[in-house]
Write an enzyme that holds these catalytic residues in place. Structure first.
Site, mmCIF file in Angstrom:
data_model
loop_
_atom_site.group_PDB
_atom_site.id
_atom_site.type_symbol
_atom_site.label_atom_id
_atom_site.label_comp_id
_atom_site.label_asym_id
_atom_site.label_seq_id
_atom_site.Cartn_x
_atom_site.Cartn_y
_atom_site.Cartn_z
ATOM 1 N N GLU A 247 1.193 -1.007 -0.015
ATOM 2 C CA GLU A 247 -0.040 0.255 0.361
ATOM 3 C C GLU A 247 0.987 1.195 -0.034
ATOM 4 O OE1 GLU A 247 -1.838 2.846 0.857
ATOM 5 O OE2 GLU A 247 -1.757 2.117 3.420
ATOM 6 N N CYS A 281 -1.708 8.871 3.090
ATOM 7 C CA CYS A 281 -1.983 8.470 1.817
ATOM 8 C C CYS A 281 -3.707 8.310 0.809
ATOM 9 C CB CYS A 281 -1.909 6.568 1.701
ATOM 10 S SG CYS A 281 -3.096 5.922 3.125
#
EC number: 1.2.1.89
Length: 493
Positions: A247, A281
């Site tokens: 990720e 993120c």
């Protein structure tokens, strides 16, 4: 806030005897030390995980879930301790620290509840007396590499599903935030995780990072971090064909159409941009507002940003950047935007704070207008409370600008038009689209992305499946002599 290594059921010092100072992002002062693990320490941790695998696997998912659930209860009971560690080593305001611990508890409970749902299938073979049993088995040894921006949340997101599914784990947290991870590991140990099943390593990635991901005994690597680090892991792990869950970076577009509920859009934008000081993120990094409402929207956004309090985590609306390097990088990218002709609508520098916070790594909420779409402000992940804004005049322009990124994790859209909502669901090439709401939405959502954002994902039933390998057992139970076309039957007469 000193931390130890946890290897094969023992809390130990590094075999080198060396430690590394840990600094507070709020004050810039040393707040503790963590052990600088060596390659020998890594070997011992991985060997312990290997030795513990079969007993942990044989325990079964229901019994494993009981241990995991006990860990959740211990965390819940003592949550104030974890909240304080997060505030101290990460600098988050108390509201964000509490929210993160809420997520830790929710995720661990969610995964524990999956214990009785790890099902396989029985598939019909080429005849009625042949069956294919398809079931899922753990990969084996999992290396979990967790980031500093959610130092507790990401540990829970990786540990709980990995352990539930029967894997053994070597956890290495970010050097910026080892304390939160160690505290959680201690609760899992207290809950009854057997020795060797969970191991905890700290140290500089530059010293042991490559070694741990290219280790021949490692079967799966799960990492949350930068795209550059993810690419390096892919290269290093490829020799052993380790499974990867990566990720990585994001550059979320925040799209506001002319019919949007402006209050809801602004409230969500304040969260999406300034949550964790933009160090997420899924943070909003690009703002696209319809030209009909642009001036009003931006004026209100600037005024709201101006009101945010910085400083003491107990009272602040926004915390600091994680370290001096992040502070310097943010200053440089803002200066570059200025030099290219962009206009700083608000912020653009460090605040003037007093007392213990004057040396903290704080940066003002920063809004930049008139920046070019191809500039770093719109193309590179900034990871700071900085956002570039542009006008849009059509949905096609909105889609094109939103998709103009090498990343593809989160995106946000505010509109009341159902046609735009459903069209955007197809046209916006991102793993997550939040429509008229903030994210992230619950443990049952699948956290994944497109392009340079990584591969595989976390959360939901799909995230659990990432830690399991599908295995096939082919059975003929007829008891009759086999006929194989390429083997002559008369050889057996």
């Amino acid at each position: 806030m000193d931390t130890k290594l946890y290897i094969d059921g023992q809390w130990v010092n590094s075999s080198s005897g060396k430690t590394v100072d840990k600094y507070s992002p709020v004050t810039g002062q040393v707040i503790g030390r963590f052990e600088a693990a060596t390659r020998d320490d890594v070997d011992r941790a991985i060997d312990a995980a290997e030795d513990a695998f079969w007993a942990w696997n044989d325990l079964g998912s229901v019994e494993r879930s009981k241990i995991i659930y006990r860990a959740k209860e211990l965390i819940e009971k003592n949550r104030a301790e974890l909240e304080n560690i997060i505030m101290e080593e990460n600098g988050k305001p108390v509201k964000e620290a509490k929210e993160e611990v809420d997520g830790v508890i929710d995720q661990i409970q969610y995964y524990a509840e999956w214990a009785r749902k790890l099902n396989g299938e029985v598939v019909e073979g080429t005849s009625s007396h042949r069956k294919i049993f398809q079931y899922k088995v753990p990969y084996g040894i999992v290396v979990a590499l967790t980031p500093w921006n959610f130092p507790a949340g990401m540990v829970a997101r990786k540990l709980a599903p990995a352990l539930l599914t029967g894997n053994t784990v070597v956890l290495k947290p970010s050097s910026d935030t080892p304390g939160s991870a160690e505290w959680i590991v201690r609760k899992f140990v207290e809950a009854g995780v057997p020795k060797g099943v969970l191991n905890f390593i700290t140290g500089r990635g530059s010293e042991i990072g490559d070694y741990i991901v290219e280790h021949k005994k490692v079967n799966l690597i799960t990492m949350t971090g930068s795209t550059a680090t993810g690419q390096r892991i892919m290269q290093k792990a490829s020799a052993n064909m380790a499974k990867l869950i990566l990720e990585l970076g994001g550059k979320a577009p925040f799209m506001v159409w002319k019919d949007a509920d402006m209050d809801n859009a602004l409230k969500t934008l304040l969260w999406a941009k300034y949550w964790n000081a933009g160090q997420s993120c899924i943070a909003a990094e690009r703002l696209y507002v319809h030209e009909d409402i642009y001036d009003t929207f931006m004026s209100r956004f600037v005024e709201l940003s101006r009101k945010l309090a910085l400083g003491d985590p107990k009272n602040a609306d926004m915390g600091p950047l994680i370290n001096k390097g992040a502070l310097q990088a943010t200053s440089e990218i803002v200066e570059e935007a200025k030099e290219s002709g962009a206009k700083i609508l608000f912020g653009g520098s460090q605040p003037s704070l007093s007392g213990p916070y004057r040396n903290g790594y704080f940066f003002l909420p920063t809004i930049i207008g008139n920046a070019d779409q191809k500039s770093k402000i719109f193309q590179e992940e900034i990871f700071a409370p900085v956002i570039g804004a542009r006008k849009i005049s059509s949905v096609e322009e909105m889609y094109d600008l939103a998709n103009d990124s090498k990343y593809g994790l989160a995106s946000y859209l505010f509109t009341k038009d159902p046609n735009i909502i459903f069209e955007a669901s197809e046209r916006i090439r991102f793993g997550e689209l939040y429509v008229n709401m903030p994210g992230p939405e619950a443990s049952q959502g699948y956290h994944t992305g497109f392009r340079m954002t990584g591969q595989a994902g976390e959360g939901s039933k799909y995230g659990i499946s990432e830690y399991l390998k599908l295995k096939n057992i082919y059975v003929d139970y007829s008891g009759k002599p086999l006929h194989i076309n390429t083997v002559r039957d008369d050889l057996f007469q």
